[in-house]
Write a protein that holds these residues in place. Structure first.
Motif, PDB file in Angstrom:
ATOM      1  N   GLU A 228      -0.829   1.796   4.351  1.00  0.00           N
ATOM      2  CA  GLU A 228      -1.562   0.636   4.850  1.00  0.00           C
ATOM      3  C   GLU A 228      -3.062   0.817   4.613  1.00  0.00           C
ATOM      4  O   GLU A 228      -3.617   1.888   4.851  1.00  0.00           O
ATOM      5  N   GLY A 229      -3.703  -0.230   4.116  1.00  0.00           N
ATOM      6  CA  GLY A 229      -5.128  -0.173   3.857  1.00  0.00           C
ATOM      7  C   GLY A 229      -5.495   0.279   2.457  1.00  0.00           C
ATOM      8  O   GLY A 229      -6.660   0.227   2.062  1.00  0.00           O
ATOM      9  N   LEU A 230      -4.478   0.722   1.677  1.00  0.00           N
ATOM     10  CA  LEU A 230      -4.734   1.133   0.305  1.00  0.00           C
ATOM     11  C   LEU A 230      -4.618  -0.068  -0.639  1.00  0.00           C
ATOM     12  O   LEU A 230      -3.951  -1.055  -0.329  1.00  0.00           O
TER      13      LEU A 230
ATOM     14  N   ILE B  18      -2.879  -3.305   0.807  1.00  0.00           N
ATOM     15  CA  ILE B  18      -1.575  -3.241   1.470  1.00  0.00           C
ATOM     16  C   ILE B  18      -1.771  -3.390   2.975  1.00  0.00           C
ATOM     17  O   ILE B  18      -2.398  -2.551   3.623  1.00  0.00           O
ATOM     18  N   ALA B  19      -1.249  -4.481   3.524  1.00  0.00           N
ATOM     19  CA  ALA B  19      -1.339  -4.713   4.967  1.00  0.00           C
ATOM     20  C   ALA B  19      -0.180  -4.033   5.690  1.00  0.00           C
ATOM     21  O   ALA B  19      -0.365  -3.422   6.751  1.00  0.00           O
ATOM     22  N   LYS B  20       1.017  -4.138   5.104  1.00  0.00           N
ATOM     23  CA  LYS B  20       2.197  -3.533   5.720  1.00  0.00           C
ATOM     24  C   LYS B  20       3.199  -3.128   4.650  1.00  0.00           C
ATOM     25  O   LYS B  20       3.321  -3.778   3.602  1.00  0.00           O
ATOM     26  N   VAL B  21       3.943  -2.050   4.932  1.00  0.00           N
ATOM     27  CA  VAL B  21       5.098  -1.648   4.129  1.00  0.00           C
ATOM     28  C   VAL B  21       6.269  -1.598   5.094  1.00  0.00           C
ATOM     29  O   VAL B  21       6.207  -0.912   6.126  1.00  0.00           O
ATOM     30  N   LEU B  22       7.361  -2.313   4.761  1.00  0.00           N
ATOM     31  CA  LEU B  22       8.399  -2.586   5.752  1.00  0.00           C
ATOM     32  C   LEU B  22       9.793  -2.299   5.209  1.00  0.00           C
ATOM     33  O   LEU B  22      10.067  -2.529   4.025  1.00  0.00           O
ATOM     34  N   PRO B  23      10.723  -1.858   6.080  1.00  0.00           N
ATOM     35  CA  PRO B  23      12.041  -1.444   5.605  1.00  0.00           C
ATOM     36  C   PRO B  23      13.130  -2.509   5.638  1.00  0.00           C
ATOM     37  O   PRO B  23      14.216  -2.297   5.103  1.00  0.00           O
TER      38      PRO B  23
END
Length: 257
Positions: free
Chosen positions: A123-125, A237-242
């Motif tokens: 997140e943040g990248l 990238i705000a979120k990475v989600l499963p």
């Protein structure tokens, strides 16, 4: 003097007890929920969403960072339990895994924690540079997507969980159809021919980019599918989600910013 020290001791014990109880009690019995893998799994899948914003507590009820909390799940001997709280407020606390608990519970939690920690650190990248063509021949690049929220689904044809959420993600596209600043694209491992045949039977409302296996493995370093990304309007990238459930929650929040 002895009475004075006794009073100080009582106040100290009371302050510790108050600190431990101010966040509320666990919504389930932490020991009983470990009795079987099935009961724990049902609870975990329904009640614990590690991608959301939550207050994190260690096993002594001390507030800790989300990063430390996820690291403890990945490498420690804990299960996360939600504490009773008002609607919309999420407090997760670590409880120790009991000695006789099914070892597959710990193994699964460690893997879930590892994936959640890895996702959190992204997140943040900036999202890696891309220049793709979808199945309709449309060019999709970082530059062309500037100023838009981008929702990306990473998947492949033989991934059962990826396919199972098609109806839900298709409805999500429909729900946001009037938002011209939100774009849905998907990266798929498979060839254009395979995808066209498959999608004729199982439609996906996202723009579909074929032949993305190398990009997902090397640039995104994915090891689990489906994986969803939400990129903000600056391309970060705000979120990475499963899964869909966490995607739905995160997109609702991002769309209001």
């Amino acid at each position: 003097m002895q009475k004075f020290f006794s009073l100080i001791t009582l106040l100290f014990i009371f302050s510790i007890s108050s600190a431990q109880n101010k966040f509320g009690n666990p919504e389930v019995d932490p020991i009983q929920i470990q009795k079987t893998y099935e009961s724990w799994s049902v609870y975990q899948n329904k009640n614990i969403m590690l991608s959301r914003d939550f207050t994190a507590l260690d096993f002594s009820s001390k507030e800790i960072s989300k990063e430390i909390f996820l690291d403890q799940l990945a490498n420690g001997n804990f299960i996360p339990i939600r504490l009773k709280s008002e609607t919309g407020i999420y407090i997760y606390k670590l409880f120790k895994i009991q000695p006789k608990t099914d070892t597959s519970i710990k193994a699964t939690i460690n893997q879930i924690g590892f994936d959640a920690y890895k996702n959190y650190k992204m997140e943040g990248l900036a999202f890696p540079p891309f220049s793709f063509k979808d199945l309709d021949g449309n060019l999709v690049t970082n530059e062309s997507m500037k100023g838009k929220i981008i929702v990306i689904k990473c998947w492949y044809i033989h991934c059962a969980p990826c396919i199972r959420e098609f109806p839900q993600v298709n409805k999500l596209v429909e729900d946001y159809k009037d938002r011209k600043d939100i774009v849905f694209i998907s990266l798929a491992e498979d060839s254009p021919e395979q995808l066209k045949t498959f999608l004729a039977r199982k439609p996906l409302s996202y723009s579909v980019i074929p032949n993305m296996k190398e990009y997902m493995n090397e640039s995104l370093q994915l090891n689990s599918f489906p994986t969803h990304f939400i990129l903000n309007k600056e391309g970060m990238i705000a979120k990475v989600l499963p899964n869909f459930e966490s995607l739905e929650v995160a997109l609702a929040k991002e769309s209001k910013l």
